[in-house]
Design a protein around this motif. Structure first.
Motif, mmCIF file in Angstrom:
data_model
loop_
_atom_site.group_PDB
_atom_site.id
_atom_site.type_symbol
_atom_site.label_atom_id
_atom_site.label_comp_id
_atom_site.label_asym_id
_atom_site.label_seq_id
_atom_site.Cartn_x
_atom_site.Cartn_y
_atom_site.Cartn_z
ATOM 1 N N ALA A 58 -0.405 37.429 68.045
ATOM 2 C CA ALA A 58 0.170 38.669 67.519
ATOM 3 C C ALA A 58 -0.327 39.887 68.288
ATOM 4 O O ALA A 58 0.351 40.919 68.339
ATOM 5 N N LYS A 59 -1.490 39.786 68.897
ATOM 6 C CA LYS A 59 -2.026 40.895 69.692
ATOM 7 C C LYS A 59 -1.071 41.298 70.810
ATOM 8 O O LYS A 59 -1.061 42.448 71.245
ATOM 9 N N ALA A 60 -0.256 40.377 71.280
ATOM 10 C CA ALA A 60 0.678 40.670 72.371
ATOM 11 C C ALA A 60 1.737 41.687 71.952
ATOM 12 O O ALA A 60 2.205 42.471 72.784
ATOM 13 N N LEU A 61 2.111 41.711 70.685
ATOM 14 C CA LEU A 61 3.119 42.663 70.231
ATOM 15 C C LEU A 61 2.628 44.096 70.386
ATOM 16 O O LEU A 61 3.417 45.008 70.635
ATOM 17 N N ARG A 62 1.343 44.299 70.288
ATOM 18 C CA ARG A 62 0.764 45.646 70.404
ATOM 19 C C ARG A 62 0.827 46.171 71.832
ATOM 20 O O ARG A 62 0.567 47.339 72.077
ATOM 21 N N ARG A 63 1.183 45.342 72.781
ATOM 22 C CA ARG A 63 1.353 45.770 74.172
ATOM 23 C C ARG A 63 2.678 46.516 74.376
ATOM 24 O O ARG A 63 2.895 47.114 75.424
ATOM 25 N N PHE A 64 3.557 46.475 73.370
ATOM 26 C CA PHE A 64 4.869 47.099 73.473
ATOM 27 C C PHE A 64 4.863 48.471 72.819
ATOM 28 O O PHE A 64 4.450 48.617 71.667
#
Length: 127
Positions: A58-64
């Motif tokens: 889920a941490k990857a979504l915060r890259r957007f």
């Protein structure tokens, strides 16, 4: 109207950056192909197979940009014997006027085996 957009990918190793990069790639394609705006996303559920424990994908979504306030949760996939390993699955719930048969679901790497009927030709070329 609320629609679910599915996506899945696999990774070769359970390493944090590999998992996050693969998740980011999958999310980027889901967002791009379905023209998703952050304010239209109700929630994102990400599941992983039991062999992936290095990080919360889920941490990857915060890259957007703009996705800071989108609710996202991780969970473990059911451990069915013989099922696809090293797999990350995403269910994105969005508000859209797009018809259900016009939603583009994204399957990358070995995850193309999950729904070959929904795989676009260019999706299976991911590494």
């Amino acid at each position: 109207m609320v629609r679910g957009i599915r996506g899945a990918t696999t990774v070769k190793e359970d390493v944090e950056e590999i998992v996050l990069d693969a998740t980011e790639e999958l999310l980027a394609l889901m967002i791009e192909k379905n023209e998703i705006q952050p304010e239209d996303v109700a929630q994102v559920l990400i599941t992983v197979t039991e062999d992936l424990i290095a990080t919360f994908p889920a941490k990857a979504l915060r890259r957007f940009e703009g996705f800071d306030y989108v609710p996202v949760m991780c969970a473990r996939e059911i451990a069915v014997p013989g099922s696809l390993e090293n797999c990350i699955r995403i269910m994105m719930t969005v508000n859209t006027d797009v018809a259900q048969d016009q939603i583009t679901h994204i399957y990358l790497n070995d995850a193309v085996k999950l729904r070959p009927d929904l795989v676009l030709t260019d999706q299976s070329e991911s590494v």
